[in-house]
Design a protein around this motif. Structure first.
Motif, short mmCIF file in Angstrom:
data_model
loop_
_atom_site.label_atom_id
_atom_site.label_comp_id
_atom_site.label_asym_id
_atom_site.label_seq_id
_atom_site.Cartn_x
_atom_site.Cartn_y
_atom_site.Cartn_z
N PRO A 73 39.58 35.62 37.05
CA PRO A 73 38.08 35.21 38.19
C PRO A 73 37.31 33.61 38.54
CG PRO A 73 37.97 36.64 35.43
CD PRO A 73 39.63 35.29 35.93
N PHE A 74 38.19 33.00 38.08
CA PHE A 74 37.28 31.50 38.91
C PHE A 74 38.43 31.52 39.77
CE2 PHE A 74 37.42 31.98 34.06
CZ PHE A 74 35.98 31.21 33.49
N GLU A 77 36.74 33.20 42.54
CA GLU A 77 34.92 32.53 42.72
C GLU A 77 34.93 31.13 44.11
OE1 GLU A 77 31.23 32.20 41.96
OE2 GLU A 77 32.75 33.75 42.08
N ASP A 80 35.55 31.68 47.08
CA ASP A 80 34.75 32.05 48.35
C ASP A 80 33.87 31.12 48.10
OD1 ASP A 80 35.42 35.06 48.75
OD2 ASP A 80 35.19 35.30 47.37
N ARG A 81 33.66 30.48 47.22
CA ARG A 81 32.60 29.50 47.51
C ARG A 81 33.03 28.09 47.51
NH1 ARG A 81 27.54 29.37 44.16
NH2 ARG A 81 28.40 30.97 43.04
N VAL A 211 26.97 30.77 39.16
CA VAL A 211 27.79 32.27 38.99
C VAL A 211 27.28 32.54 38.08
CG1 VAL A 211 30.47 31.35 37.89
CG2 VAL A 211 29.37 29.91 39.28
N ASN A 215 29.49 38.14 39.52
CA ASN A 215 29.94 37.19 41.12
C ASN A 215 31.51 37.04 40.03
OD1 ASN A 215 28.26 37.38 42.54
ND2 ASN A 215 27.89 35.07 41.91
N LEU A 216 32.17 36.60 39.01
CA LEU A 216 33.63 36.88 38.11
C LEU A 216 34.26 37.94 38.37
CD1 LEU A 216 33.05 33.57 35.28
CD2 LEU A 216 33.35 33.64 37.93
N SER A 218 33.22 40.77 40.44
CA SER A 218 33.40 41.40 41.62
C SER A 218 34.44 41.32 42.37
CB SER A 218 32.52 41.29 43.01
OG SER A 218 32.80 39.49 42.50
N ARG A 351 37.58 35.99 46.40
CA ARG A 351 37.52 37.50 44.97
C ARG A 351 38.44 38.50 44.87
NH1 ARG A 351 31.37 37.51 45.15
NH2 ARG A 351 32.22 37.65 46.99
#
Length: 433
Positions: A73-74, A77, A80-81, A211, A215-216, A218, A351
Protein backbone atom coordinates in the motif's frame (compact mmCIF):
# COMPACT_ATOMS: atom_id res chain seq x y z
CA UNK A 1 11.04 17.92 -12.57
CA UNK A 2 13.22 18.56 -15.60
CA UNK A 3 11.34 19.15 -18.84
CA UNK A 4 11.90 16.95 -21.83
CA UNK A 5 10.64 16.66 -25.36
CA UNK A 6 8.31 13.77 -25.99
CA UNK A 7 9.49 11.16 -28.51
CA UNK A 8 8.70 11.64 -32.17
CA UNK A 9 5.57 9.85 -33.38
CA UNK A 10 7.43 7.12 -35.27
CA UNK A 11 6.86 3.81 -33.49
CA UNK A 12 10.14 2.23 -34.63
CA UNK A 13 12.69 0.87 -32.19
CA UNK A 14 15.40 3.13 -33.64
CA UNK A 15 13.16 6.11 -32.94
CA UNK A 16 12.76 5.04 -29.31
CA UNK A 17 16.48 4.57 -28.81
CA UNK A 18 17.21 8.06 -30.12
CA UNK A 19 15.28 9.48 -27.20
CA UNK A 20 17.73 10.17 -24.35
CA UNK A 21 15.18 9.60 -21.53
CA UNK A 22 14.26 6.16 -22.85
CA UNK A 23 17.91 5.29 -23.50
CA UNK A 24 18.85 6.19 -19.92
CA UNK A 25 15.84 4.32 -18.56
CA UNK A 26 16.89 1.29 -20.58
CA UNK A 27 20.57 1.43 -19.59
CA UNK A 28 19.73 1.82 -15.90
CA UNK A 29 17.27 -1.07 -16.00
CA UNK A 30 19.66 -3.36 -17.88
CA UNK A 31 22.60 -2.74 -15.53
CA UNK A 32 20.36 -3.19 -12.49
CA UNK A 33 18.87 -6.40 -13.93
CA UNK A 34 22.34 -7.80 -14.55
CA UNK A 35 23.39 -6.97 -10.99
CA UNK A 36 20.25 -8.68 -9.67
CA UNK A 37 21.08 -11.87 -11.57
CA UNK A 38 24.70 -11.92 -10.41
CA UNK A 39 23.44 -11.57 -6.85
CA UNK A 40 20.73 -14.23 -7.27
CA UNK A 41 23.25 -16.83 -8.43
CA UNK A 42 25.59 -16.00 -5.54
CA UNK A 43 22.81 -16.12 -2.93
CA UNK A 44 21.36 -19.38 -4.25
CA UNK A 45 24.67 -21.23 -4.42
CA UNK A 46 25.94 -19.87 -1.10
CA UNK A 47 22.74 -20.69 0.80
CA UNK A 48 22.62 -24.23 -0.60
CA UNK A 49 26.33 -24.65 0.13
CA UNK A 50 25.83 -23.50 3.73
CA UNK A 51 22.63 -25.46 4.45
CA UNK A 52 22.31 -28.29 1.90
CA UNK A 53 18.56 -27.68 2.24
CA UNK A 54 15.82 -27.26 -0.37
CA UNK A 55 13.68 -25.56 2.28
CA UNK A 56 16.39 -22.95 2.87
CA UNK A 57 16.37 -22.14 -0.85
CA UNK A 58 12.63 -21.64 -0.61
CA UNK A 59 13.06 -19.35 2.39
CA UNK A 60 15.17 -17.00 0.26
CA UNK A 61 12.06 -16.31 -1.79
CA UNK A 62 9.83 -15.96 1.26
CA UNK A 63 12.01 -13.38 3.00
CA UNK A 64 12.07 -11.33 -0.21
CA UNK A 65 8.31 -11.50 -0.60
CA UNK A 66 7.18 -10.65 2.93
CA UNK A 67 8.45 -7.02 2.83
CA UNK A 68 6.71 -6.53 -0.53
CA UNK A 69 3.47 -7.89 0.92
CA UNK A 70 3.60 -5.63 3.96
CA UNK A 71 4.71 -2.50 2.11
CA UNK A 72 2.55 -2.70 -1.05
CA UNK A 73 0.00 0.00 0.00
CA UNK A 74 2.87 2.40 0.71
CA UNK A 75 5.06 1.60 -2.30
CA UNK A 76 2.36 2.61 -4.77
CA UNK A 77 1.59 5.77 -2.82
CA UNK A 78 5.28 6.74 -2.90
CA UNK A 79 5.48 6.13 -6.66
CA UNK A 80 2.45 8.38 -7.30
CA UNK A 81 3.34 11.06 -4.76
CA UNK A 82 7.05 11.60 -5.45
CA UNK A 83 9.44 11.90 -8.38
CA UNK A 84 9.59 8.37 -9.80
CA UNK A 85 13.15 8.83 -11.06
CA UNK A 86 14.36 9.59 -7.55
CA UNK A 87 12.45 6.67 -6.06
CA UNK A 88 14.06 4.27 -8.54
CA UNK A 89 17.52 5.74 -8.06
CA UNK A 90 17.40 5.73 -4.25
CA UNK A 91 16.13 2.15 -4.16
CA UNK A 92 18.92 0.96 -6.45
CA UNK A 93 21.47 2.77 -4.30
CA UNK A 94 20.15 1.07 -1.15
CA UNK A 95 20.16 -2.32 -2.87
CA UNK A 96 23.78 -1.70 -3.82
CA UNK A 97 24.68 -0.95 -0.21
CA UNK A 98 23.01 -4.21 0.91
CA UNK A 99 25.01 -6.13 -1.71
CA UNK A 100 28.15 -4.39 -0.45
CA UNK A 101 27.36 -5.54 3.08
CA UNK A 102 27.08 -9.13 1.82
CA UNK A 103 30.48 -8.65 0.18
CA UNK A 104 32.13 -7.74 3.49
CA UNK A 105 30.25 -10.49 5.37
CA UNK A 106 31.44 -13.14 2.90
CA UNK A 107 34.99 -11.80 2.80
CA UNK A 108 35.18 -11.64 6.59
CA UNK A 109 33.97 -15.21 6.98
CA UNK A 110 31.11 -14.35 9.34
CA UNK A 111 28.32 -14.88 6.85
CA UNK A 112 25.59 -17.38 7.76
CA UNK A 113 22.31 -18.32 6.13
CA UNK A 114 20.57 -16.08 8.69
CA UNK A 115 22.81 -13.17 7.70
CA UNK A 116 21.97 -13.71 4.05
CA UNK A 117 18.23 -13.88 4.82
CA UNK A 118 18.45 -10.57 6.70
CA UNK A 119 20.12 -8.72 3.84
CA UNK A 120 17.83 -10.38 1.28
CA UNK A 121 14.85 -9.04 3.26
CA UNK A 122 16.31 -5.53 3.03
CA UNK A 123 16.81 -5.99 -0.71
CA UNK A 124 13.22 -7.22 -1.03
CA UNK A 125 11.96 -4.09 0.71
CA UNK A 126 13.93 -1.72 -1.52
CA UNK A 127 12.84 -3.53 -4.68
CA UNK A 128 9.27 -3.37 -3.39
CA UNK A 129 9.47 0.41 -3.72
CA UNK A 130 11.54 0.33 -6.91
CA UNK A 131 9.37 -1.88 -9.10
CA UNK A 132 6.12 0.19 -9.08
CA UNK A 133 8.07 3.39 -9.68
CA UNK A 134 10.02 1.79 -12.53
CA UNK A 135 6.89 0.41 -14.21
CA UNK A 136 5.08 3.75 -13.94
CA UNK A 137 8.17 5.71 -15.05
CA UNK A 138 8.29 4.02 -18.45
CA UNK A 139 4.94 5.58 -19.38
CA UNK A 140 6.51 8.99 -18.69
CA UNK A 141 9.32 8.61 -21.22
CA UNK A 142 7.43 7.24 -24.27
CA UNK A 143 4.10 7.92 -25.94
CA UNK A 144 1.11 5.68 -25.24
CA UNK A 145 1.15 4.55 -28.87
CA UNK A 146 4.74 3.35 -28.42
CA UNK A 147 4.24 1.77 -25.00
CA UNK A 148 3.69 -1.85 -26.08
CA UNK A 149 6.75 -1.76 -28.33
CA UNK A 150 8.81 0.05 -25.67
CA UNK A 151 7.74 -2.53 -23.06
CA UNK A 152 8.76 -5.39 -25.36
CA UNK A 153 12.09 -3.78 -26.23
CA UNK A 154 12.79 -2.91 -22.60
CA UNK A 155 12.03 -6.52 -21.70
CA UNK A 156 14.33 -7.81 -24.45
CA UNK A 157 17.17 -5.56 -23.28
CA UNK A 158 16.67 -6.78 -19.72
CA UNK A 159 16.80 -10.36 -20.96
CA UNK A 160 20.25 -9.68 -22.37
CA UNK A 161 21.28 -8.77 -18.82
CA UNK A 162 19.47 -11.82 -17.51
CA UNK A 163 21.52 -13.98 -19.87
CA UNK A 164 24.84 -12.34 -19.09
CA UNK A 165 24.15 -11.86 -15.37
CA UNK A 166 23.79 -15.51 -14.28
CA UNK A 167 26.71 -16.57 -16.47
CA UNK A 168 28.82 -13.77 -14.99
CA UNK A 169 27.59 -14.61 -11.48
CA UNK A 170 28.52 -18.27 -11.82
CA UNK A 171 31.91 -17.40 -13.31
CA UNK A 172 32.70 -14.78 -10.65
CA UNK A 173 31.63 -17.13 -7.85
CA UNK A 174 33.79 -19.94 -9.22
CA UNK A 175 36.70 -17.54 -9.78
CA UNK A 176 36.81 -15.63 -6.51
CA UNK A 177 34.01 -16.76 -4.24
CA UNK A 178 30.78 -15.02 -3.23
CA UNK A 179 32.47 -11.75 -2.22
CA UNK A 180 33.58 -11.12 -5.82
CA UNK A 181 30.06 -11.77 -7.11
CA UNK A 182 28.42 -9.57 -4.47
CA UNK A 183 30.96 -6.78 -4.97
CA UNK A 184 30.32 -6.75 -8.73
CA UNK A 185 26.57 -6.63 -8.13
CA UNK A 186 26.97 -3.73 -5.69
CA UNK A 187 28.94 -1.72 -8.27
CA UNK A 188 26.24 -2.38 -10.88
CA UNK A 189 23.44 -1.20 -8.60
CA UNK A 190 25.25 2.04 -7.81
CA UNK A 191 25.93 2.82 -11.50
CA UNK A 192 22.27 2.07 -12.33
CA UNK A 193 21.19 4.45 -9.55
CA UNK A 194 23.21 7.31 -11.02
CA UNK A 195 21.66 6.70 -14.45
CA UNK A 196 18.16 6.70 -12.97
CA UNK A 197 18.79 10.08 -11.35
CA UNK A 198 19.76 11.47 -14.79
CA UNK A 199 16.50 10.48 -16.56
CA UNK A 200 14.40 13.39 -17.82
CA UNK A 201 10.73 12.37 -17.79
CA UNK A 202 7.64 14.22 -18.97
CA UNK A 203 6.35 16.64 -16.28
CA UNK A 204 3.61 15.21 -14.06
CA UNK A 205 1.73 16.34 -10.97
CA UNK A 206 2.08 13.93 -8.08
CA UNK A 207 -0.87 13.32 -5.77
CA UNK A 208 -1.28 15.90 -3.00
CA UNK A 209 -2.90 16.04 0.40
CA UNK A 210 -2.85 13.72 3.35
CA UNK A 211 -2.11 10.02 3.08
CA UNK A 212 -5.41 8.23 3.66
CA UNK A 213 -6.50 4.62 3.89
CA UNK A 214 -8.57 5.17 0.76
CA UNK A 215 -5.49 6.29 -1.16
CA UNK A 216 -3.41 3.41 0.12
CA UNK A 217 -6.00 0.83 -0.94
CA UNK A 218 -7.11 2.52 -4.18
CA UNK A 219 -4.75 0.44 -6.32
CA UNK A 220 -6.25 -2.81 -5.04
CA UNK A 221 -9.79 -1.46 -5.57
CA UNK A 222 -8.94 -0.30 -9.10
CA UNK A 223 -7.59 -3.72 -10.11
CA UNK A 224 -10.45 -5.59 -8.43
CA UNK A 225 -13.11 -3.65 -10.37
CA UNK A 226 -11.43 -4.17 -13.77
CA UNK A 227 -11.61 -7.83 -14.77
CA UNK A 228 -9.01 -7.67 -17.52
CA UNK A 229 -6.43 -6.34 -15.06
CA UNK A 230 -7.44 -8.71 -12.27
CA UNK A 231 -7.38 -11.65 -14.65
CA UNK A 232 -3.99 -10.74 -16.14
CA UNK A 233 -2.12 -10.19 -12.88
CA UNK A 234 -3.74 -13.13 -11.07
CA UNK A 235 -3.06 -15.49 -14.00
CA UNK A 236 0.64 -14.63 -13.91
CA UNK A 237 0.73 -14.97 -10.14
CA UNK A 238 -0.93 -18.37 -9.91
CA UNK A 239 0.78 -19.83 -13.00
CA UNK A 240 4.30 -18.89 -11.93
CA UNK A 241 3.54 -19.67 -8.28
CA UNK A 242 2.80 -23.25 -9.31
CA UNK A 243 5.23 -23.64 -12.20
CA UNK A 244 8.25 -21.65 -11.06
CA UNK A 245 11.32 -23.87 -10.75
CA UNK A 246 13.90 -21.13 -10.24
CA UNK A 247 14.48 -21.82 -6.54
CA UNK A 248 15.35 -25.45 -7.27
CA UNK A 249 17.97 -24.73 -9.94
CA UNK A 250 20.88 -25.13 -7.48
CA UNK A 251 19.54 -28.63 -6.64
CA UNK A 252 19.19 -29.52 -10.31
CA UNK A 253 22.64 -28.13 -11.11
CA UNK A 254 24.51 -29.91 -8.33
CA UNK A 255 22.55 -33.08 -7.58
CA UNK A 256 20.60 -34.00 -10.74
CA UNK A 257 22.67 -32.59 -13.62
CA UNK A 258 25.99 -33.00 -11.80
CA UNK A 259 27.47 -29.56 -12.62
CA UNK A 260 28.99 -26.73 -10.58
CA UNK A 261 28.34 -22.97 -10.28
CA UNK A 262 28.97 -22.58 -14.02
CA UNK A 263 26.13 -25.03 -14.73
CA UNK A 264 23.85 -23.07 -12.43
CA UNK A 265 24.76 -19.95 -14.38
CA UNK A 266 23.74 -21.68 -17.64
CA UNK A 267 20.43 -22.78 -16.16
CA UNK A 268 19.75 -19.30 -14.74
CA UNK A 269 20.54 -17.74 -18.12
CA UNK A 270 18.55 -20.19 -20.27
CA UNK A 271 15.05 -18.71 -19.65
CA UNK A 272 16.41 -15.30 -20.60
CA UNK A 273 17.76 -16.66 -23.89
CA UNK A 274 14.26 -17.73 -24.89
CA UNK A 275 12.73 -14.57 -23.50
CA UNK A 276 15.22 -12.44 -25.41
CA UNK A 277 14.33 -14.05 -28.72
CA UNK A 278 10.61 -13.67 -28.10
CA UNK A 279 10.80 -10.12 -26.78
CA UNK A 280 12.95 -8.99 -29.73
CA UNK A 281 10.34 -10.49 -32.03
CA UNK A 282 7.58 -8.63 -30.19
CA UNK A 283 9.58 -5.39 -30.31
CA UNK A 284 9.95 -5.56 -34.08
CA UNK A 285 6.67 -7.33 -34.90
CA UNK A 286 4.01 -6.32 -32.31
CA UNK A 287 1.44 -8.81 -31.05
CA UNK A 288 -1.34 -7.40 -33.23
CA UNK A 289 -4.74 -9.07 -32.90
CA UNK A 290 -5.89 -11.80 -30.48
CA UNK A 291 -3.51 -10.53 -27.80
CA UNK A 292 -5.52 -12.18 -25.01
CA UNK A 293 -5.44 -15.63 -26.58
CA UNK A 294 -1.74 -15.27 -27.34
CA UNK A 295 -1.09 -14.49 -23.68
CA UNK A 296 -2.89 -17.67 -22.61
CA UNK A 297 -0.93 -19.66 -25.20
CA UNK A 298 2.28 -18.29 -23.70
CA UNK A 299 1.27 -19.44 -20.21
CA UNK A 300 0.42 -22.92 -21.48
CA UNK A 301 3.83 -23.11 -23.20
CA UNK A 302 5.38 -22.11 -19.87
CA UNK A 303 3.65 -25.01 -18.12
CA UNK A 304 4.46 -27.67 -20.73
CA UNK A 305 8.13 -26.65 -20.86
CA UNK A 306 8.27 -26.79 -17.04
CA UNK A 307 7.15 -30.43 -17.15
CA UNK A 308 9.89 -31.24 -19.68
CA UNK A 309 12.49 -29.53 -17.51
CA UNK A 310 11.31 -31.43 -14.45
CA UNK A 311 11.92 -34.82 -16.08
CA UNK A 312 15.21 -33.90 -17.79
CA UNK A 313 18.55 -35.29 -16.62
CA UNK A 314 20.59 -33.68 -19.42
CA UNK A 315 22.00 -30.16 -18.98
CA UNK A 316 21.34 -29.03 -22.54
CA UNK A 317 17.81 -30.47 -22.69
CA UNK A 318 17.12 -28.74 -19.38
CA UNK A 319 18.51 -25.47 -20.73
CA UNK A 320 16.35 -25.79 -23.86
CA UNK A 321 13.22 -26.40 -21.79
CA UNK A 322 14.06 -23.36 -19.66
CA UNK A 323 14.47 -21.30 -22.84
CA UNK A 324 10.91 -22.24 -23.87
CA UNK A 325 9.76 -21.29 -20.37
CA UNK A 326 11.26 -17.85 -20.98
CA UNK A 327 9.55 -17.54 -24.37
CA UNK A 328 6.14 -18.27 -22.92
CA UNK A 329 6.68 -16.03 -19.92
CA UNK A 330 7.68 -12.95 -21.89
CA UNK A 331 4.45 -13.00 -23.93
CA UNK A 332 2.50 -12.88 -20.68
CA UNK A 333 4.77 -10.15 -19.30
CA UNK A 334 4.41 -7.87 -22.34
CA UNK A 335 0.63 -8.23 -22.46
CA UNK A 336 0.20 -7.77 -18.70
CA UNK A 337 2.55 -4.80 -18.35
CA UNK A 338 1.03 -3.03 -21.36
CA UNK A 339 -2.50 -3.62 -20.06
CA UNK A 340 -1.57 -2.24 -16.63
CA UNK A 341 -0.10 0.93 -18.13
CA UNK A 342 -2.71 1.64 -20.81
CA UNK A 343 -5.76 0.82 -18.71
CA UNK A 344 -4.65 3.01 -15.79
CA UNK A 345 -4.72 6.83 -15.51
CA UNK A 346 -1.25 8.30 -14.93
CA UNK A 347 -2.12 9.61 -11.47
CA UNK A 348 -2.80 6.02 -10.34
CA UNK A 349 -0.09 4.16 -12.24
CA UNK A 350 2.20 3.87 -9.23
CA UNK A 351 -0.47 2.38 -6.96
CA UNK A 352 -1.70 -0.03 -9.62
CA UNK A 353 1.89 -0.95 -10.48
CA UNK A 354 2.44 -1.69 -6.77
CA UNK A 355 -0.44 -4.18 -6.87
CA UNK A 356 1.07 -5.68 -10.01
CA UNK A 357 4.44 -5.89 -8.24
CA UNK A 358 2.78 -7.64 -5.31
CA UNK A 359 1.37 -10.27 -7.66
CA UNK A 360 4.77 -10.59 -9.37
CA UNK A 361 6.43 -11.00 -5.98
CA UNK A 362 3.88 -13.61 -4.99
CA UNK A 363 4.53 -15.52 -8.20
CA UNK A 364 8.32 -15.29 -8.06
CA UNK A 365 9.46 -15.08 -4.45
CA UNK A 366 6.51 -16.86 -2.84
CA UNK A 367 6.69 -19.36 -5.70
CA UNK A 368 10.29 -20.06 -4.73
CA UNK A 369 9.15 -20.78 -1.18
CA UNK A 370 6.38 -23.06 -2.43
CA UNK A 371 8.87 -24.91 -4.65
CA UNK A 372 11.30 -25.32 -1.75
CA UNK A 373 8.62 -26.70 0.56
CA UNK A 374 7.26 -29.03 -2.13
CA UNK A 375 10.75 -30.29 -2.99
CA UNK A 376 11.45 -30.96 0.69
CA UNK A 377 8.23 -32.97 0.97
CA UNK A 378 7.98 -34.88 -2.33
CA UNK A 379 11.34 -34.32 -4.02
CA UNK A 380 12.44 -31.72 -6.60
CA UNK A 381 11.39 -33.64 -9.72
CA UNK A 382 7.83 -34.29 -8.53
CA UNK A 383 7.55 -30.69 -7.32
CA UNK A 384 8.54 -29.24 -10.71
CA UNK A 385 6.44 -31.64 -12.81
CA UNK A 386 3.27 -31.20 -10.76
CA UNK A 387 3.79 -27.45 -10.82
CA UNK A 388 3.99 -27.41 -14.61
CA UNK A 389 0.78 -29.44 -14.89
CA UNK A 390 -0.89 -27.03 -12.47
CA UNK A 391 0.15 -24.06 -14.62
CA UNK A 392 -1.56 -25.50 -17.70
CA UNK A 393 -4.70 -26.25 -15.67
CA UNK A 394 -4.81 -22.69 -14.32
CA UNK A 395 -4.48 -21.19 -17.81
CA UNK A 396 -7.42 -23.24 -19.08
CA UNK A 397 -9.52 -22.34 -16.03
CA UNK A 398 -8.74 -18.59 -16.28
CA UNK A 399 -9.87 -18.58 -19.93
CA UNK A 400 -13.34 -19.48 -18.66
CA UNK A 401 -13.36 -17.23 -15.59
CA UNK A 402 -12.07 -14.11 -17.41
CA UNK A 403 -13.58 -14.13 -20.92
CA UNK A 404 -12.98 -10.37 -21.30
CA UNK A 405 -9.23 -10.99 -20.93
CA UNK A 406 -9.31 -13.96 -23.28
CA UNK A 407 -11.11 -11.98 -25.97
CA UNK A 408 -8.85 -8.89 -26.00
CA UNK A 409 -7.88 -8.16 -29.59
CA UNK A 410 -5.38 -5.29 -29.99
CA UNK A 411 -3.58 -3.86 -26.96
CA UNK A 412 -3.45 -0.42 -28.62
CA UNK A 413 -7.23 -0.17 -28.20
CA UNK A 414 -7.05 -0.42 -24.40
CA UNK A 415 -7.82 2.84 -22.60
CA UNK A 416 -9.56 3.59 -19.28
CA UNK A 417 -11.96 5.92 -21.06
CA UNK A 418 -12.72 4.03 -24.25
CA UNK A 419 -16.16 2.65 -24.96
CA UNK A 420 -14.63 -0.71 -25.88
CA UNK A 421 -12.92 -0.92 -22.48
CA UNK A 422 -16.17 -0.10 -20.68
CA UNK A 423 -17.96 -2.85 -22.59
CA UNK A 424 -15.20 -5.36 -21.77
CA UNK A 425 -15.32 -4.35 -18.11
CA UNK A 426 -19.09 -4.80 -17.96
CA UNK A 427 -18.87 -8.16 -19.70
CA UNK A 428 -16.08 -9.29 -17.40
CA UNK A 429 -17.96 -8.24 -14.25
CA UNK A 430 -21.01 -10.15 -15.44
CA UNK A 431 -18.93 -13.28 -16.10
CA UNK A 432 -17.01 -13.26 -12.85
CA UNK A 433 -18.38 -15.53 -10.11
Amino acid sequence: MLPCAMPDPSPGVASLLRQTPFALFLASRVISAMAVQVQVVAVGWQVYDLTDSALALGLVGLVQFLPVLLLTPFTGEVADRFDRRLVVGICRMLTGLAALALTFASHGGWVTSTTIFAFVAVIGATRGFEMPAQQALLAGVVRNTDLARATAFSSSASQVATIAGPAAGGFLYALGGPEIAYGTAAAGFLVAALMAFAIQAAPRQGIRGRVTIENLLSGLVFVRTRPILLGAVSLDMVAVLLGGAAALLPIYARDILQTGPWGLGILRAAPAVGALGMSLLLAWVPLGGNAGRKMFAGVILFGVATVVFGFSTNLWLSATALAFIGMGDVVSVVVRQTLVQLATPDEMRGRVAAVNSLFIGASNQLGEFESGVAAALIGPVAAVVLGGIGTVAVALLWMRIFPALRDIDRLEDISPDSEASRRRSAAGNAAMP
